[in-house]
Design a protein around this motif. Structure first.
Motif, PDB file in Angstrom:
ATOM      1  N   ARG A   1       0.840  -1.205   0.000  1.00  0.00           N
ATOM      2  CA  ARG A   1       0.000   0.000   0.000  1.00  0.00           C
ATOM      3  C   ARG A   1       0.868   1.245   0.000  1.00  0.00           C
ATOM      4  NH1 ARG A   1      -1.745   3.424   3.932  1.00  0.00           N
ATOM      5  NH2 ARG A   1      -3.823   4.354   3.726  1.00  0.00           N
ATOM      6  N   ASP A   2       1.948   1.235   0.779  1.00  0.00           N
ATOM      7  CA  ASP A   2       2.863   2.359   0.820  1.00  0.00           C
ATOM      8  C   ASP A   2       3.515   2.588  -0.540  1.00  0.00           C
ATOM      9  OD1 ASP A   2       3.914   4.325   2.769  1.00  0.00           O
ATOM     10  OD2 ASP A   2       5.842   3.460   2.238  1.00  0.00           O
ATOM     11  N   ASP A   3       3.866   1.494  -1.223  1.00  0.00           N
ATOM     12  CA  ASP A   3       4.440   1.605  -2.570  1.00  0.00           C
ATOM     13  C   ASP A   3       3.443   2.238  -3.536  1.00  0.00           C
ATOM     14  OD1 ASP A   3       6.711   0.359  -1.614  1.00  0.00           O
ATOM     15  OD2 ASP A   3       6.235  -1.596  -2.478  1.00  0.00           O
ATOM     16  N   LEU A   4       2.182   1.849  -3.434  1.00  0.00           N
ATOM     17  CA  LEU A   4       1.144   2.419  -4.298  1.00  0.00           C
ATOM     18  C   LEU A   4       0.976   3.913  -4.025  1.00  0.00           C
ATOM     19  CD1 LEU A   4      -1.438  -0.488  -4.039  1.00  0.00           C
ATOM     20  CD2 LEU A   4      -0.374   0.289  -6.164  1.00  0.00           C
ATOM     21  N   ILE A   5       0.983   4.290  -2.757  1.00  0.00           N
ATOM     22  CA  ILE A   5       0.877   5.705  -2.400  1.00  0.00           C
ATOM     23  C   ILE A   5       2.065   6.482  -2.946  1.00  0.00           C
ATOM     24  CG2 ILE A   5       0.993   7.314  -0.445  1.00  0.00           C
ATOM     25  CD1 ILE A   5      -0.708   5.296   1.130  1.00  0.00           C
ATOM     26  N   ASP A   6       3.268   5.932  -2.793  1.00  0.00           N
ATOM     27  CA  ASP A   6       4.472   6.610  -3.262  1.00  0.00           C
ATOM     28  C   ASP A   6       4.440   6.829  -4.769  1.00  0.00           C
ATOM     29  OD1 ASP A   6       7.431   7.381  -2.492  1.00  0.00           O
ATOM     30  OD2 ASP A   6       7.567   6.195  -4.332  1.00  0.00           O
ATOM     31  N   ALA A   7       3.899   5.850  -5.494  1.00  0.00           N
ATOM     32  CA  ALA A   7       3.893   5.929  -6.952  1.00  0.00           C
ATOM     33  C   ALA A   7       2.768   6.780  -7.508  1.00  0.00           C
ATOM     34  CB  ALA A   7       3.803   4.517  -7.540  1.00  0.00           C
ATOM     35  N   GLU A   8       1.630   6.847  -6.804  1.00  0.00           N
ATOM     36  CA  GLU A   8       0.427   7.411  -7.417  1.00  0.00           C
ATOM     37  C   GLU A   8      -0.110   8.672  -6.751  1.00  0.00           C
ATOM     38  OE1 GLU A   8      -2.349   4.177  -7.397  1.00  0.00           O
ATOM     39  OE2 GLU A   8      -1.414   3.197  -9.116  1.00  0.00           O
ATOM     40  N   ASP A   9       0.278   8.962  -5.512  1.00  0.00           N
ATOM     41  CA  ASP A   9      -0.316  10.083  -4.788  1.00  0.00           C
ATOM     42  C   ASP A   9       0.653  11.259  -4.674  1.00  0.00           C
ATOM     43  OD1 ASP A   9      -2.536   8.550  -4.515  1.00  0.00           O
ATOM     44  OD2 ASP A   9      -2.394   8.288  -2.352  1.00  0.00           O
ATOM     45  N   SER A  10       0.106  12.433  -4.395  1.00  0.00           N
ATOM     46  CA  SER A  10       0.916  13.625  -4.166  1.00  0.00           C
ATOM     47  C   SER A  10       1.386  13.658  -2.717  1.00  0.00           C
ATOM     48  CB  SER A  10       0.101  14.879  -4.463  1.00  0.00           C
ATOM     49  OG  SER A  10      -0.966  15.012  -3.525  1.00  0.00           O
ATOM     50  N   THR A  11       2.400  14.487  -2.464  1.00  0.00           N
ATOM     51  CA  THR A  11       2.875  14.661  -1.096  1.00  0.00           C
ATOM     52  C   THR A  11       1.758  15.189  -0.201  1.00  0.00           C
ATOM     53  OG1 THR A  11       5.156  15.040  -1.809  1.00  0.00           O
ATOM     54  CG2 THR A  11       4.528  15.922   0.349  1.00  0.00           C
ATOM     55  N   GLU A  12       0.956  16.110  -0.716  1.00  0.00           N
ATOM     56  CA  GLU A  12      -0.124  16.700   0.065  1.00  0.00           C
ATOM     57  C   GLU A  12      -1.166  15.657   0.440  1.00  0.00           C
ATOM     58  OE1 GLU A  12       2.240  19.559  -1.828  1.00  0.00           O
ATOM     59  OE2 GLU A  12       1.100  17.932  -2.780  1.00  0.00           O
ATOM     60  N   LEU A  13      -1.524  14.791  -0.508  1.00  0.00           N
ATOM     61  CA  LEU A  13      -2.528  13.769  -0.238  1.00  0.00           C
ATOM     62  C   LEU A  13      -1.990  12.703   0.706  1.00  0.00           C
ATOM     63  CD1 LEU A  13      -5.337  12.621  -0.841  1.00  0.00           C
ATOM     64  CD2 LEU A  13      -4.352  11.417  -2.799  1.00  0.00           C
TER      65      LEU A  13
END
Length: 282
Positions: free
Chosen positions: A208-220
């Motif tokens: 899940r952390d990998d998905l966040i790192d790849a797909e989300d902004s720093t703000e999100l």
């Protein structure tokens, strides 16, 4: 008593002792977060019949270790992170020296908190302390961070990624969950299933952390993203869709372990709730 209230009681307060060290410690430990690891301890203890509050100081110890590890992970010599939990990292706010000292202080206070948990038998306190030391040390978080820093540009297989993720994330989750189960009086067989639940949860959490790192902004995300672009993750190895499927597979196995342990109710719902939003829950 809430986790945050007890955490604040277990460390020097910067309002009473206004030093940079106390400020950095309070800032890192009481940063906004879901208190995932201490909740694992409390819910696992509750699942096996522990009275309210019996596992609290051990739960807080798990959060102290986690906060200490985040301070170190974020340092310029490690991941050089700017943001953590929606605000500047500890070293950017207080300087590297105070951040490092706060991390060392939190790590030691974690073991002091377990040693001082008078509601628990001495033998159990020693057992939990030993397990936590193993989770932190040369076969746990420390080893995982060292491995993560080595050969970051080398292509890793999914199996190697899981092994790294287990050391970086899973070992502390296992220590948190198994400690709670032990405090609740779980049988050895049930403790083993709780350990498997936490292992699978840790693997799912890191994907899940990998998905966040790849797909989300720093703000999100509430923390730096895009920092894993130069290294192999589940997302870079197999793509986001297959990575998400692997995450779901680990969650299914985690839930199956809870069923075998006989405590899939509130604990299972809590675990699933961590994966409902995209914002980082560390």
């Amino acid at each position: 008593m809430s986790i945050d209230r007890r955490l604040a009681e277990l460390i020097p307060s910067p309002s009473r002792e206004p030093t940079s060290l106390n400020g950095a410690t309070f800032y890192a430990l009481l940063a906004p977060g879901k208190r995932f690891r201490p909740m694992l301890t409390l819910l696992c203890a509750e699942a096996f019949g522990a009275p309210p509050g019996k596992a609290m100081d051990v739960a807080c110890a798990m959060e102290m270790v986690h906060a200490a590890s985040l301070i170190l992970d974020d340092l310029p010599s490690m991941d050089d992170a700017r943001m953590r939990r929606g605000r500047p990292t500890t070293h950017r706010e207080f300087g590297e020296a105070q951040a490092i000292l706060a991390s060392v202080g939190l790590l030691n206070q974690a073991f002091a908190s377990i040693a001082g948990a008078e509601a628990l038998p001495l033998a159990l306190r020693a057992q939990i302390s030993g397990a936590l030391a193993q989770a932190v040390g040369f076969h746990g978080l420390v080893a995982g961070q060292a491995l993560d820093l080595q050969d970051r540009d080398r292509q890793r297989t999914p199996e190697e990624i899981d092994a790294l993720n287990h050391q970086k994330t899973g070992v502390l989750m296992i220590a948190a969950a198994e400690s709670g189960a032990l405090i609740g009086g779980a049988s050895p067989a049930a403790c083993a299933e709780i350990g498997e639940f936490a292992r699978r949860l840790g693997l799912a959490f890191q994907i899940r952390d990998d998905l966040i790192d790849a797909e989300d902004s720093t703000e999100l995300a509430g923390k730096d993203t895009g920092k894993d672009a130069a290294m192999t993750t589940w997302v870079s190895a197999v793509g986001a869709r297959k990575a998400a499927a692997a995450m779901e597979g680990h969650l299914d196995e985690a839930e199956a372990a809870l069923v075998r342990a006989g405590c899939d109710g509130r604990l299972g719902r809590f675990a699933r709730s961590l994966f409902m939003g995209r914002k980082a829950a560390a």
